[in-house]
Design a protein around this motif. Structure first.
Motif, mmCIF file in Angstrom:
data_model
loop_
_atom_site.group_PDB
_atom_site.id
_atom_site.type_symbol
_atom_site.label_atom_id
_atom_site.label_comp_id
_atom_site.label_asym_id
_atom_site.label_seq_id
_atom_site.Cartn_x
_atom_site.Cartn_y
_atom_site.Cartn_z
ATOM 1 N N SER A 1 -132.619 51.250 11.177
ATOM 2 C CA SER A 1 -132.853 50.126 12.084
ATOM 3 C C SER A 1 -131.926 50.231 13.290
ATOM 4 C CB SER A 1 -132.638 48.796 11.358
ATOM 5 O OG SER A 1 -131.277 48.652 10.980
ATOM 6 N N TYR A 2 -132.204 49.400 14.303
ATOM 7 C CA TYR A 2 -131.443 49.462 15.547
ATOM 8 C C TYR A 2 -130.647 48.189 15.827
ATOM 9 C CZ TYR A 2 -134.116 53.631 16.716
ATOM 10 O OH TYR A 2 -134.656 54.898 16.706
ATOM 11 N N SER A 3 -130.963 47.147 15.102
ATOM 12 C CA SER A 3 -130.284 45.867 15.337
ATOM 13 C C SER A 3 -130.220 45.107 14.030
ATOM 14 C CB SER A 3 -131.048 45.052 16.388
ATOM 15 O OG SER A 3 -130.489 43.759 16.539
ATOM 16 N N VAL A 4 -129.271 44.170 13.959
ATOM 17 C CA VAL A 4 -129.131 43.336 12.769
ATOM 18 C C VAL A 4 -129.121 41.851 13.151
ATOM 19 C CG1 VAL A 4 -128.040 45.025 11.256
ATOM 20 C CG2 VAL A 4 -126.639 43.763 12.890
ATOM 21 N N ALA B 1 -130.468 52.873 6.860
ATOM 22 C CA ALA B 1 -129.336 53.163 7.738
ATOM 23 C C ALA B 1 -129.303 52.029 8.748
ATOM 24 C CB ALA B 1 -129.505 54.505 8.434
ATOM 25 N N ALA B 2 -128.405 51.068 8.544
ATOM 26 C CA ALA B 2 -128.401 49.855 9.358
ATOM 27 C C ALA B 2 -127.698 50.125 10.682
ATOM 28 C CB ALA B 2 -127.711 48.722 8.615
ATOM 29 N N GLY B 3 -128.320 49.670 11.759
ATOM 30 C CA GLY B 3 -127.751 49.891 13.078
ATOM 31 C C GLY B 3 -127.448 48.601 13.800
ATOM 32 N N ALA B 4 -126.321 48.579 14.506
ATOM 33 C CA ALA B 4 -125.950 47.452 15.359
ATOM 34 C C ALA B 4 -126.154 47.858 16.814
ATOM 35 C CB ALA B 4 -124.501 47.045 15.110
ATOM 36 N N TRP B 5 -126.835 47.008 17.582
ATOM 37 C CA TRP B 5 -127.076 47.319 19.001
ATOM 38 C C TRP B 5 -125.833 46.962 19.801
ATOM 39 C CZ3 TRP B 5 -130.783 50.088 21.147
ATOM 40 C CH2 TRP B 5 -130.841 50.129 22.549
ATOM 41 N N ILE B 6 -125.287 47.965 20.483
ATOM 42 C CA ILE B 6 -124.092 47.778 21.299
ATOM 43 C C ILE B 6 -124.454 48.083 22.748
ATOM 44 C CG2 ILE B 6 -121.715 48.504 21.748
ATOM 45 C CD1 ILE B 6 -122.084 47.037 19.103
ATOM 46 N N GLY B 7 -124.129 47.148 23.643
ATOM 47 C CA GLY B 7 -124.466 47.329 25.053
ATOM 48 C C GLY B 7 -123.533 46.546 25.949
ATOM 49 N N PRO B 8 -123.949 46.246 27.157
ATOM 50 C CA PRO B 8 -123.076 45.540 28.101
ATOM 51 C C PRO B 8 -122.897 44.064 27.781
ATOM 52 C CG PRO B 8 -125.220 46.008 29.099
ATOM 53 C CD PRO B 8 -125.186 46.720 27.793
ATOM 54 N N GLU C 1 -120.555 41.325 19.609
ATOM 55 C CA GLU C 1 -119.754 40.706 18.547
ATOM 56 C C GLU C 1 -120.644 40.222 17.407
ATOM 57 O OE1 GLU C 1 -116.496 40.639 18.158
ATOM 58 O OE2 GLU C 1 -116.391 41.879 19.974
ATOM 59 N N ARG C 2 -121.790 39.600 17.767
ATOM 60 C CA ARG C 2 -122.697 39.119 16.722
ATOM 61 C C ARG C 2 -123.275 40.291 15.924
ATOM 62 N NH1 ARG C 2 -127.087 37.122 18.694
ATOM 63 N NH2 ARG C 2 -126.699 37.301 20.941
ATOM 64 N N GLU C 3 -123.621 41.361 16.630
ATOM 65 C CA GLU C 3 -124.171 42.532 15.951
ATOM 66 C C GLU C 3 -123.136 43.135 14.996
ATOM 67 O OE1 GLU C 3 -127.099 44.199 16.092
ATOM 68 O OE2 GLU C 3 -128.171 43.419 17.836
ATOM 69 N N LEU C 4 -121.906 43.264 15.471
ATOM 70 C CA LEU C 4 -120.878 43.903 14.658
ATOM 71 C C LEU C 4 -120.552 43.072 13.418
ATOM 72 C CD1 LEU C 4 -119.071 46.388 14.520
ATOM 73 C CD2 LEU C 4 -117.311 45.101 15.749
#
Length: 909
Positions: free
Chosen positions: A102-105, A124-131, A137-140
């Motif tokens: 996945s790309y986001s949680v 494989a869980a993914g957190a979306w990190i961007g600008p 913070e919510r994703e992490l």
């Protein structure tokens, strides 16, 4: 009036025998020729849709990257899938794949691990990190909470963050370190190979290398794509020995923009010349080959991707929406075993093409019984080509995901393409009829002037407006020499302001005697039609025929004597002879325009005469006075009052006669501006006529409207090419906009070649061949080079006609535009001024073609076809500029004194 010499007796034809021969020919066509043509068309479709074979894959896929969005959903617009939709996806994938990535949680995707576990899928869980730091913070935090789940086997902090330049590598590493402090599963991020190779510090910060390997974006052709994947893996292994590697994205799109091959050390010439072509066959081939090799080398991977994501087209370009092994409707796009077809539904479209072509071919055969077998076969082939063109364009958009804007654009393109193909079919009918039709019964010749002596009175009307008096005097002098006893001449001067222009004509009429009457009309309404209606009121009571010529025409003495006898037949409403010109030898420009005019009078008019459907064109026309009055005279609301009168006479039940013999010669326009204004008037007037007489011209109009089916067809078919010019202008404008957009965002648009190829290149080739062929057959004494010149002249008017047609559709009236006579050539600067719009369009098309050609983003074959479309679309505009330069050449190379000596300038100048 003396009666014309009777026609020689013809051997009677046995109607039963004739009908039998027609029936035999029709039956042969129906049961032999047409099936063969259809079979040939289907065979061509089959040849272009041969199945492709590749090694089968029969096992489970290790992993798929997963975005849950469906058509109409878009995370950028806050439109997210429901939990039930995500669960349905997990259920569908459970029999195909072992794990998903996945790309986001957040935004509902935090439930993916739980729903996946119900169907035995690892994540494989993914957190979306961007600008967006708040979202980061919510994703992490959510990723940290989900990581302990049993089926979460690894995590990814960010996806292509450095590739997008969303943040420096140090900040990304900081996020990764924070995750590793709380998560006891392997932690990494996902980036393409060159990012990992350029940032060894990033490699040290992660537990494994999550690498995105997408050969398509590198321009690697499909034959080398899987090898390229494992070459990139070997490069990473060599650079970072012992570091675990997981392929987090790998795949190939089924649609999108062709990517040209980029230079790469060690590539052969064959590899460099190939391209990365997105297609269903290539996607399936890549998948099968990669999956088998990945199993053999025991690597961990996540194929890009489970489902097509239509929303990604706006983010990643045209290919972004088409990476799924399932489409957006959750249907598999290709099989993992057996043959692969690029268009599995091609049989439907091929059958549709044959069916679309069958109807016009059948109608043509049933209605055009005099066409020779070769012509019937040619038309059947052309209809199959036209049907296939529409079907191919339709097939090219199957599987696309349309927004309302895209659907609107493509709907217009298909509608316009259909109209253009109808125009081409109409032109094909004329082509076949002219080349392969036996001569009909309506073939009129001048009466033998020694055998007839008509006595009916003719009133000749000569409308003038601000014309050079010397030219008008020559016209009147020729009229005074007519070999006819009973006629009068009415010279109708319409609103000429300068007395020095109209008074010499008045005086010359007085000199010629009482047969010639001059009328000067001031502030007179209705333009030329108004003046002619005034002349109708002043016509001698005993005159039975009204004849009209333009002010520059010098008629032959036998004009009336050899044509008037046709009025002995009471249902003849008007008799028409072709326009002709006496000044074509003065310049190349006039020679080109002369032959361009000739095509209409010797091809179109002759063919229309076979069906009693000619265009009345004013000059060299003779009209029964009683018929003219019965239909209300000349239409002052229409700037083509002559053509409008012809339709009124047909609607009133009158017949026409066209004698393809020159009885008078006028002057071609001296300047391109005059040539353009004349054609604008004709085209605009055609729209006025169609709108006014639509109740009779519409294909569904009834016979009681006054026009026969053939007359309705030939009037509409005759003007359809002008309407097509209006559509072509819209296509050209669309091409300019799309090309500029593509240059501005080269990866965001796939140029729609399929929608433009047939309407531009296909129609241009057909019209070019058709024109040269028809000129060779029907326009005598015209050489091949002169027919080419005529084609350039006609093309140079395309933009003018397009503007006139579009103007006519949205406006109700335009001022009458006089065609100038005997004007001096403009200087070189004016040559571009008189075609300034065409020059601007030409500059835009050529400029965009050059920009696309030199851009490395458009070095692929698909883009080269688009460039060819732009160049073909530029031909009419280039023709206009060339014609303008040819027009002014005498002014450039000869001083005024020499031109006066050579007779190029009129005395009035």
């Amino acid at each position: 009036m003396d009666k014309p010499e009777p026609a020689p007796e013809k051997k009677p034809v046995n109607p039963r025998s004739w009908r039998h021969s027609v029936f035999v020919r029709q039956a042969a066509f129906l049961f032999l020729v047409l099936p063969l043509v259809i079979a040939a068309n289907l065979a061509i479709w089959a040849a272009f849709n041969q199945p492709h074979h590749a090694e089968a894959w029969t096992g489970e896929i290790v992993g798929l990257s997963y975005s849950p969005y469906r058509q109409g959903q878009d995370p950028t617009q806050n439109k997210h899938p429901s939990l039930s939709e995500i669960e349905a996806d997990m259920k569908l994938l459970s029999g195909t794949v072992q794990a998903i990535r996945s790309y986001s949680v957040v935004r509902g995707q935090q439930h993916i691990p739980e729903l996946a576990s119900q169907y035995g899928l690892s994540v494989a869980a993914g957190a979306w990190i961007g600008p967006d730091l708040e979202r980061n913070e919510r994703e992490l935090q959510q990723l940290i909470e989900l990581a302990p789940r049993r089926n979460v086997v690894r995590v990814l902090v960010g996806n292509e963050v450095l590739l997008r330049n969303d943040m420096p590598v140090e900040e990304l590493i900081a996020y990764i370190k924070r995750a590793k402090q709380k998560i006891w599963k392997p932690v990494s991020t996902a980036e393409p190979p060159h990012i990992w190779l350029n940032h060894p510090e990033l490699v040290k910060a992660v537990d494994y290398i999550g690498v995105q390997i997408l050969p398509y974006w590198e321009g690697i052709p499909i034959d080398y794509a899987v090898d390229a994947v494992f070459e990139r893996l070997d490069e990473l292994r060599a650079a970072y020995p012992g570091k675990p590697i997981v392929v987090t994205e790998v795949g190939w799109p089924s649609r999108g923009k062709i990517i040209p091959r980029r230079p790469y050390p060690g590539l052969s010439e064959a590899e460099l010349s190939a391209e990365a072509v997105p297609s269903l066959v290539n996607q399936a081939t890549f998948m099968r080959e990669f999956l088998n090799r990945a199993k053999a080398e025991d690597i961990t991977y996540y194929v890009m991707e489970a489902f097509d994501q239509p929303w990604k087209a706006a983010e990643e370009g045209a290919a972004g929406a088409f990476w799924g092994i399932y489409n957006a409707d959750r249907q598999p796009k290709f099989p993992m075993a057996g043959s692969i077809s690029e268009a599995p539904e091609w049989r439907f479209w091929a059958s549709l093409a044959a069916g679309l072509a069958l109807v016009p071919a059948m109608l043509f055969m049933l209605r055009q019984r005099h066409v020779r077998p070769a012509g019937v076969v040619i038309f059947a082939v052309l209809t199959q080509l036209a049907g296939s063109a529409i079907a191919w364009a339709g097939l090219s958009v199957t599987g696309l995901y349309f927004t309302w804007v895209g659907a609107t654009i493509w709907s217009f393109l298909f509608f316009a393409q259909g109209l253009l193909l109808i125009v081409l079919l109409a032109e094909a009918i004329e082509f076949v009829e002219v080349i392969w039709t036996r001569h009909g019964e309506r073939h009129f010749k001048p009466f033998d002037e020694k055998a007839v002596s008509p006595t009916v009175k003719v009133s000749i009307h000569v409308p003038i407006h601000n014309e050079p008096p010397e030219m008008v005097r020559d016209t009147l002098a020729a009229l005074s020499k007519l070999d006819y006893e009973n006629y009068e001449v009415l010279v109708l001067d319409n609103n000429t302001v300068d007395p020095a222009v109209w008074e010499p004509v008045r005086d010359y009429c007085a000199k010629l005697g009482p047969r010639f009457r001059f009328f000067h009309l001031e502030n007179w309404p209705g333009f030329k039609a108004g003046a002619l209606n005034f002349g109708l009121e002043k016509t001698a009571e005993d005159a039975e025929i009204i004849a009209v010529i333009d002010s520059d025409y010098q008629v032959e003495p036998n004009w009336l004597k050899t044509l008037v006898p046709y009025f002995d037949k009471p249902d003849v409403g008007f008799v028409q002879a072709p326009q002709d010109y006496r000044d074509r030898h003065e310049s190349m420009f006039k020679n080109m325009t002369y032959w361009e005019y000739a095509g209409f009078f010797h091809i179109g008019m002759v063919q229309r005469n076979n069906f009693n459907a000619i265009i009345q064109h004013g000059t060299m026309t003779q009209v029964r006075k009683s018929a003219l009055k019965r239909v209300g005279g000349w239409a002052e609301w229409c700037i083509c009052e002559d053509a409008e009168l012809g339709i009124k006479l047909y609607r009133a039940g009158y017949d026409s006669v066209y004698v393809n013999h020159s009885f008078g010669r006028g002057l071609t326009p001296d300047t391109l501006a005059g040539y353009i204004s004349q054609r604008f008037r004709w085209a605009y007037g055609a729209v006025q006529i169609v709108k006014h007489h639509w109740d009779a011209l519409a294909p569904w109009a009834r016979r009681k409207s006054g026009l026969s089916g053939a007359q309705r067809y030939y009037f509409l078919a005759g003007w359809l090419p002008w309407f097509a010019d209006g559509l072509a202008l819209l296509f050209t404008t669309a091409s300019i906009v799309l090309s500029a957009w593509a240059l501005y965002q080269p990866n965001m648009i796939s140029l729609p070649v399929a929608a433009f190829l047939i309407p531009t290149i296909g129609s241009f080739v057909f019209k070019f061949v058709r024109s040269l062929w028809l000129y060779a057959v029907r326009v005598k004494d015209c050489s091949f080079l002169e027919s080419l010149g005529a084609g350039v002249a006609a093309l140079g008017l395309t933009h003018t006609v397009a503007k006139a047609m579009l103007n006519g559709m949205i406006t109700t009236s335009k001022p009458f535009i006089r065609t100038p006579k005997c004007e001096d050539k403009p200087p070189l600067a004016a040559a571009f001024i008189q075609v300034r719009e065409e020059a601007l369009m030409l500059t835009a098309l050529w400029g965009l073609a050059i920009a696309l050609f030199v851009s490395p983003n458009f070095a692929d074959s698909h883009s080269r076809l688009w460039i060819a479309v732009l160049l073909v679309q530029s031909v009419p505009y280039a023709s206009a500029v060339l014609l303008s330069l040819i027009n002014v050449m005498p002014s450039i190379f000869r001083p005024k004194e020499k031109r006066e000596t050579a007779g190029i300038l009129s005395p009035a100048e």
